[in-house]
Design an enzyme around this catalytic site. Structure first.
Site, PDB file in Angstrom:
ATOM      1  CG  LEU A  36      -6.835  22.273 -39.188  1.00 48.63           C
ATOM      2  CD1 LEU A  36      -7.809  22.735 -40.265  1.00 48.63           C
ATOM      3  CD2 LEU A  36      -7.328  20.952 -38.595  1.00 48.63           C
ATOM      4  CB  ILE A  37      -3.403  20.800 -34.417  1.00 46.72           C
ATOM      5  CG1 ILE A  37      -2.032  21.066 -35.047  1.00 46.72           C
ATOM      6  CG2 ILE A  37      -3.303  19.683 -33.374  1.00 46.72           C
ATOM      7  CD1 ILE A  37      -1.013  21.644 -34.081  1.00 46.72           C
TER       8      ILE A  37
ATOM      9  N   GLY B 142      -8.558  18.964 -31.911  1.00 48.41           N
ATOM     10  CA  GLY B 142      -8.599  18.597 -30.494  1.00 48.41           C
ATOM     11  C   GLY B 142      -7.529  19.282 -29.669  1.00 48.41           C
TER      12      GLY B 142
ATOM     13  N   GLY C 105      -4.287  18.527 -23.366  1.00 47.42           N
ATOM     14  CA  GLY C 105      -3.480  17.341 -23.649  1.00 47.42           C
ATOM     15  C   GLY C 105      -2.529  17.448 -24.822  1.00 47.42           C
ATOM     16  CB  ILE C 106      -1.588  14.895 -27.369  1.00 43.57           C
ATOM     17  CG1 ILE C 106      -1.097  13.821 -26.391  1.00 43.57           C
ATOM     18  CG2 ILE C 106      -0.772  14.860 -28.656  1.00 43.57           C
ATOM     19  CD1 ILE C 106      -1.309  12.392 -26.893  1.00 43.57           C
ATOM     20  N   GLY C 107      -3.053  17.632 -28.022  1.00 47.60           N
ATOM     21  CA  GLY C 107      -3.389  18.634 -29.023  1.00 47.60           C
ATOM     22  C   GLY C 107      -2.915  20.018 -28.628  1.00 47.60           C
TER      23      GLY C 107
ATOM     24  CB  SER D  14      -3.987   4.560 -29.005  1.00 49.21           C
ATOM     25  OG  SER D  14      -3.866   3.819 -27.812  1.00 49.21           O
TER      26      SER D  14
ATOM     27  CE1 TYR E 146      -9.388   5.941 -27.856  1.00 48.29           C
ATOM     28  CE2 TYR E 146      -7.874   4.204 -27.186  1.00 48.29           C
ATOM     29  CZ  TYR E 146      -8.099   5.507 -27.582  1.00 48.29           C
ATOM     30  OH  TYR E 146      -7.045   6.374 -27.698  1.00 48.29           O
TER      31      TYR E 146
END
Length: 273
Positions: free
Chosen positions: A7-8, A10, A14-16, A134, A147
């Site tokens: 399960l991923i 987002g 992009g990255i997702g 990040s 953030y």
């Protein structure tokens, strides 16, 4: 061999999105989630182009009911990739505390919500959790206070959780990109209005935005990050920490000497052995 399920979160861009496609190409059954499935066109087009299929489902990681419904719909789970997140540019004097809470809700508590719900399934499969953090979870960066606080929190939480989860057969790791060429920056909301409201912080913010534009001009492609995520999904002994580029390694190297996280993991694992 039984197809494994990941399960991923987002995955609309992009990255997702790139990870969903790369995992499907690697033979995984991909549950590709996003808050608004009406935004799945880019993912569907990429899947069609790659000749793979992904199972698109709605998931808002900040909504407990959405999390519960998504997990209840799973027959089993072998891996979770926490990718959903949102950036924020601002500074404490001008941000409201509610602004900061909102950033924490998405980037920290959202990760905890879905991870907590998935852990029983992952214990059953001896699965793994990979969380995209990040370099901002290692090095605090100007005008990214909220953030970075959220990403620092995720890093600390996962580093502390990893040996405990390992004791019940679940692997935990973090993926640390630097600048990535994606819609992430476009969604942060940096515009002329932000500068106009910056007041005494305007000179520093202008300098920061100039530096950031240069960094993202040489940003890593999401496909490169996705390839490393899938490598960790497939690894027999995945690393706790995966820095996705030489620039990320150099940047965090200012603070980290234990770049793959093994020394910390070996130490804390002895605390519960």
């Amino acid at each position: 061999m039984t197809t494994k399920t990941v399960l991923i979160t987002g995955t609309s861009s992009g990255i997702g999105l790139a990870t969903a496609i790369a995992a499907a190409e690697g033979g995984w059954h991909v549950i590709a989630t996003m808050r608004d499935t009406a935004k799945s066109a880019a993912l569907s087009a990429a899947a069609e182009k790659a000749g793979v299929s992904v199972d698109v489902r709605a998931l808002d990681v900040t909504d407990p009911a959405s999390v519960a419904a998504c997990v209840a719909g799973l027959d089993g789970l072998d891996a979770l990739v926490n990718n959903a997140g949102a950036g924020h540019v601002g500074t404490l004097e001008q941000d409201s505390i509610d602004d900061v809470r909102a950033v924490m809700e998405t980037n920290f508590f959202g990760v905890l919500n879905i991870t907590k719900a998935a852990l029983p399934l992952l214990r059953a499969s001896s699965g793994r959790v990979l969380t995209v953090t990040s370099v901002g979870g290692i090095v605090g960066q100007p005008f990214n206070e909220a953030y970075c606080a959220a990403k620092f929190a995720v890093e600390g939480f996962m580093e502390a959780l990893a040996p405990v989860a390992a004791s019940v057969g679940v692997s935990v790791g973090v993926i640390e990109p630097g600048a990535v060429a994606s819609e992430f920056v476009n969604n942060v909301g940096v515009d002329d209005t932000l500068l106009a409201k910056a007041g005494p912080y305007a000179p520093a913010l202008t300098a920061y935005l100039g530096r950031t534009r240069e960094a993202f001009a040489n940003a890593q492609h999401p496909d490169e990050v996705a390839a490393q995520i899938v490598e960790q999904l497939d690894a027999t002994q995945p690393a706790f920490r995966t820095l996705t580029s030489d620039l990320a390694r150099a940047f965090t190297g200012l603070k980290l000497s234990d770049t793959d996280g093994s020394a910390v993991q070996h130490l804390t694992a002895t605390w519960i052995a």
